[in-house]
Design an enzyme around this catalytic site. Sequence first.
Site, mmCIF file in Angstrom:
data_model
loop_
_atom_site.group_PDB
_atom_site.id
_atom_site.type_symbol
_atom_site.label_atom_id
_atom_site.label_comp_id
_atom_site.label_asym_id
_atom_site.label_seq_id
_atom_site.Cartn_x
_atom_site.Cartn_y
_atom_site.Cartn_z
ATOM 1 C CE LYS A 37 -10.938 -49.009 -33.311
ATOM 2 N NZ LYS A 37 -11.308 -49.831 -32.160
ATOM 3 N NE ARG A 136 -10.477 -49.865 -24.464
ATOM 4 C CZ ARG A 136 -10.432 -50.198 -25.761
ATOM 5 N NH1 ARG A 136 -9.278 -50.220 -26.408
ATOM 6 N NH2 ARG A 136 -11.528 -50.500 -26.417
ATOM 7 C CE1 TYR A 265 20.230 -39.262 -42.533
ATOM 8 C CE2 TYR A 265 18.230 -40.459 -43.109
ATOM 9 C CZ TYR A 265 18.982 -39.291 -43.112
ATOM 10 O OH TYR A 265 18.474 -38.170 -43.686
ATOM 11 C CG MET A 313 10.363 -38.206 -43.490
ATOM 12 S SD MET A 313 10.398 -36.440 -43.158
ATOM 13 C CE MET A 313 11.195 -36.356 -41.594
HETATM 14 C C1 LIG Z 1 -11.707 -51.110 -32.416
HETATM 15 C C2 LIG Z 1 -12.843 -51.717 -31.722
HETATM 16 C C3 LIG Z 1 -13.497 -52.843 -32.263
HETATM 17 C C4 LIG Z 1 -13.000 -53.591 -33.482
HETATM 18 O O1 LIG Z 1 -11.897 -54.401 -33.122
HETATM 19 P P1 LIG Z 1 -11.171 -55.327 -34.198
HETATM 20 O O2 LIG Z 1 -10.154 -56.056 -33.408
HETATM 21 O O3 LIG Z 1 -10.566 -54.407 -35.201
HETATM 22 O O4 LIG Z 1 -12.193 -56.196 -34.796
HETATM 23 C C5 LIG Z 1 -14.637 -53.291 -31.617
HETATM 24 N N1 LIG Z 1 -15.094 -52.694 -30.498
HETATM 25 C C6 LIG Z 1 -14.485 -51.625 -29.938
HETATM 26 C C7 LIG Z 1 -15.051 -51.010 -28.713
HETATM 27 C C8 LIG Z 1 -13.335 -51.109 -30.523
HETATM 28 O O5 LIG Z 1 -12.727 -50.070 -29.969
#
Ligand SMILES: *Cc1c(COP(=O)(O)O)cnc(C)c1O
Length: 373
Positions: A37, A136, A265, A313
């Site tokens: 992802k 979640r 800054y 930046m």
């Molecule tokens: C992102 C994610 C993972 C992977 O998690 P890591 O901590 O990066 O290994 C696995 N399962 C779900 C549902 C996720 O959202």
Amino acid sequence: MDHSRNSVVIDQAALAHNFNQVRSLVGPQVKIMGVVKTDAYGHGLVSVSKALARMAVDCLGVAHFHEAVQLRESGLALPVFILSGIRSREEARAVIEHRLSPVFFDLPTVEIIAEECVRLGKRASIHVKVDTGMGRLGILQKDLVPFLRKVISFKSLDLGGFISHLSSADDPDRCFTNSQIENFADAIETARAMGFDLPLNSLANSAGVMSYPESHFEMVRPGIMLYGGLPSPDFRSPVSLRPVMSFKAAVLQVRNMSEGIPVGYGRTYYTKGDQKIAVISAGYGDGLPRRISNRGQVLIRGRKAGIVGRVCMNLIMADVSAINGLEPGDEAVFLGCQAGSCITGDDVARWAETISYEVFCSIGQRSKRSYGL
Ligand SMILES: *Cc1c(COP(=O)(O)O)cnc(C)c1O
């Protein structure tokens, strides 16, 4: 290399090494979903997915529908799980057509996919998210049996397996994770008692892969460890992981400053005597966390130089008083190794009080990436 721009280099040999570490931890029987992802945590969705496919990963996991479609359009035929599910009838049709595997966490969406299967004269094997303690997405345990009774009534669907997510597997206190593993095993048992096969169940993220063999079930879902990062900066890994991403910029100017000169800054830093200050070609616009202002480090000529003043930046300043022979054009490494010294994503995460995931996502997607062996 093009020296006129900053570069992100992805080390595919390191990716392969880390994948093999996952395989060694889970053994030959357990399937591996490579989680890709957010553009493979900033490492490049399609390139990383193709590399993982060459390593014989069993399937891929993305967050969103459009990422899964992008994988199919790039020619990848592996099973692809959409971890955040689908949201419309159009997406339901497309996942049937593209043979994608969205995760389901409510009844209305299950109904839609069942109807579309009937309409297209196809069957689908669905994966259902159950909430074992993450708080979640997912079916709550108290709602599971009524939910499954409904699923039984959809004749076009098979239940491929349950998915659930661990919230605290990087925590040295093992109590909560053990209860999540138990809850997950209970959910599987409940469904099997109702006549479901549930051939492919999955609970473990990277922390689960590394710390809880009993969380592996039939499939694991490592993300961060594939990229050589840790679930949290102080996590003790049982295997050696190699950083996959490096990020390099250039020294633009080096100046000798006298005592008491403000840098950057807000004048958050004043020189503390005669000091040599380098100005480097990257900042928060290139994905560096602004939180490393006055606390992070950068590698130049194999030495670590402290960042002084606020991250700008596209510029950052570092104290290079102890480094000799420095010139504009010299390489400055924010992630990765130089002459035997290294800065990891977890180092940066510690300075910025975040996790390496966020460091990789933000750095990886902003500069031109190249793929080294
Ligand atoms: C992102 C994610 C993972 C992977 O998690 P890591 O901590 O990066 O290994 C696995 N399962 C779900 C549902 C996720 O959202």
